[in-house]
Enzyme design. Structure first.
Site, short mmCIF file in Angstrom:
data_model
loop_
_atom_site.label_atom_id
_atom_site.label_comp_id
_atom_site.label_asym_id
_atom_site.label_seq_id
_atom_site.Cartn_x
_atom_site.Cartn_y
_atom_site.Cartn_z
N HIS A 101 0.69 -0.58 -0.74
CA HIS A 101 0.17 -0.11 0.40
C HIS A 101 1.05 0.89 -0.20
O HIS A 101 2.09 1.12 1.26
CB HIS A 101 -1.13 0.02 0.99
CG HIS A 101 0.03 0.28 2.88
ND1 HIS A 101 0.34 0.72 3.17
CD2 HIS A 101 0.16 -0.73 3.81
CE1 HIS A 101 0.30 0.65 4.35
NE2 HIS A 101 0.89 -0.19 4.65
N CYS A 114 3.48 -4.97 7.23
CA CYS A 114 2.68 -4.18 5.20
C CYS A 114 4.00 -3.68 4.56
O CYS A 114 5.70 -3.75 5.36
CB CYS A 114 2.03 -3.38 5.11
SG CYS A 114 0.11 -3.83 5.92
#
Length: 448
Positions: A101, A114
């Site tokens: 992301h 992440c």
């Protein structure tokens, strides 16, 4: 060449090309993230399509390494763990919470697990991919290399869709004497100039836009052994219920009944060596194969079956293969491979009877693993019939990991140390993998 043009134009403008054009090209993409280099490289085969810097998990929130695929895409998402933190252009890799992301990328690991991507690149990558695109996360950089091997799958040529000479009137004749010259045979003129063995189409079986297969070859574990036990007991007349690889009440009752029949002791392990030897002998079969092949498509189980593994005392290692440029009429495909370090624990080596660990730095390690796999002909033909561009194969010693479940491809977690700390996710609370309630069987082997 066409895919390179598509992606090159896509980097300039995400609105210039249709989504369907990108979807067709995206299925052969592969994204490789290096935690050591804090970098991302997007490949199409072995060609570099795009590169970017990234920021992976910081200490205590290490980004897991392994083979993943994009499960979900959202242009805007908020973390439900970390104070609704915004996560634009989110591409989910696990249901437990790891994703790509947009975020701050300070040239060092800084996320909660992440893979953060710079704002300038996150939107471009989002437009380039689709669900199912593979993402490989490793410590040291790796890159796909071409590989040719007889054990890799190749597509089958189309079969005719109608009987040969379907509308030709056949008349009996009597040959009075040996002909002086060649004998001509009348053929259906509708097919003149065409090879009747290649004019058919697999469109009904393999649509042009068919999702690629996801194939996993692993060593068999307790689940696969229990599936065998259930299938063999059923063949011998015992009722184990639906084969599911689990020791439910009906399966336990069937096992107890078989032990009474063969006068085997009912104490000790449920599936002891003496019990298994007696069961296979009673069913007229040899000892179970050591490997299992599993196939998924569209994030759902398709079928699975046993396979053989030569020299089982040597670890297979972890190898990832992807297929591209499939030419069905020519029965050819191009394959690329990546080998990943993956340390086994002492318990795993003992469980699988492994004495020699894998050496991922060994030249030809992927080909050596393929040499040792024995795949039944009918399974190979079924895969060859269904495969399409983007089909992938993973070979690993370890079985289904905790991240492989309902709505996923095969997620293979790797590690450079035998027992690393497990990273926490940064998107969603862990969601346990769920077995499909409509799982069917193939060749007496249940789906996972």
């Amino acid at each position: 060449m066409l895919r390179g043009v598509l992606f090159g134009l896509g980097l300039l403008s995400g609105t210039m090309l249709s989504q369907s054009a990108f979807a067709e090209a995206a299925r052969t993409l592969q994204i490789i993230v290096s935690k050591d280099k804090q970098s991302m490289v997007v490949y199409d085969g072995d060609k570099v399509v795009a590169t970017s810097k990234v920021s992976t998990g910081k200490a205590g929130h290490t980004t897991p390494s392994g083979i993943f695929s994009i499960l979900e895409k959202r242009k805007y998402h908020e973390s439900n763990i970390y104070s609704n933190a915004p996560m634009p252009f989110m591409q989910r890799l696990t249901w437990s919470g790891i994703a790509l992301h947009e975020g701050q990328v300070p040239n060092y690991p800084a996320s909660h697990g992440c893979v953060r991507i710079p704002s300038s690149f996150a939107q471009t990558l989002f437009q380039m991919t689709e669900r199912g695109v593979h993402v490989v996360i490793s410590d040291a950089p790796v890159e796909p290399v071409p590989i040719e091997h007889a054990n890799l799958f190749t597509p089958l040529k189309p079969l005719p869709t109608a009987p040969l000479l379907s509308d030709v009137d056949l008349r009996p004749t009597a040959m009075k004497r040996k002909p002086a010259g060649p004998v001509e045979v009348a053929m259906n003129s509708a097919g003149a100039g065409q090879d009747p063995m290649t004019t058919g189409s697999l469109e009904a079986v393999v649509p042009e836009n068919a999702a690629p297969l996801r194939i996993l070859i692993q060593r068999r574990g307790a689940r696969e052994t229990m599936l065998d036990v259930q299938a063999l007991l059923t063949e011998l007349g015992f009722d184990t219920g639906t084969p599911d690889g689990l020791a439910g009440p009906m399966t336990r009752a069937a096992i107890a009944g078989f032990k009474r029949w063969k006068a085997l002791p009912d104490d000790g392990p449920l599936l002891g060596k003496e019990f298994l030897a007696a069961l296979y002998h009673s069913a007229g079969q040899k000892e179970a194969p050591l490997g299992q092949i599993m196939v998924r498509q569209n994030f759902e189980p398709l079928f699975e079956a046993p396979v053989g593994i030569k020299d089982p005392e040597i670890a297979l290692g972890t190898h990832f293969f992807t297929a591209d440029h499939i030419e069905r009429n020519a029965e050819t495909a191009e394959w690329h491979t990546v080998t990943l370090p993956n340390a086994l624990s002492a318990e795993e080596m003992k469980q699988f009877g492994i004495e020699t660990p894998a050496d991922p730095s060994r030249p030809g390690a992927a080909a050596a693993a393929l040499d040792r796999i024995e795949i039944p002909t009918d399974i190979r033909e079924r895969i060859a019939t269904l495969m399409s561009n983007g089909t992938s194969l993973t070979i690993t010693d370890q079985g289904l990991g905790p991240e492989t479940g309902k709505g996923t491809d095969f997620v293979t977690l790797t590690r450079t140390q035998p027992n690393p700390a497990q990273a926490q996710d940064s998107i969603a609370k862990p969601r346990p993998a769920r077995r499909s309630q409509n799982a069917s069987t193939y060749r007496s082997i249940g789906l996972y």
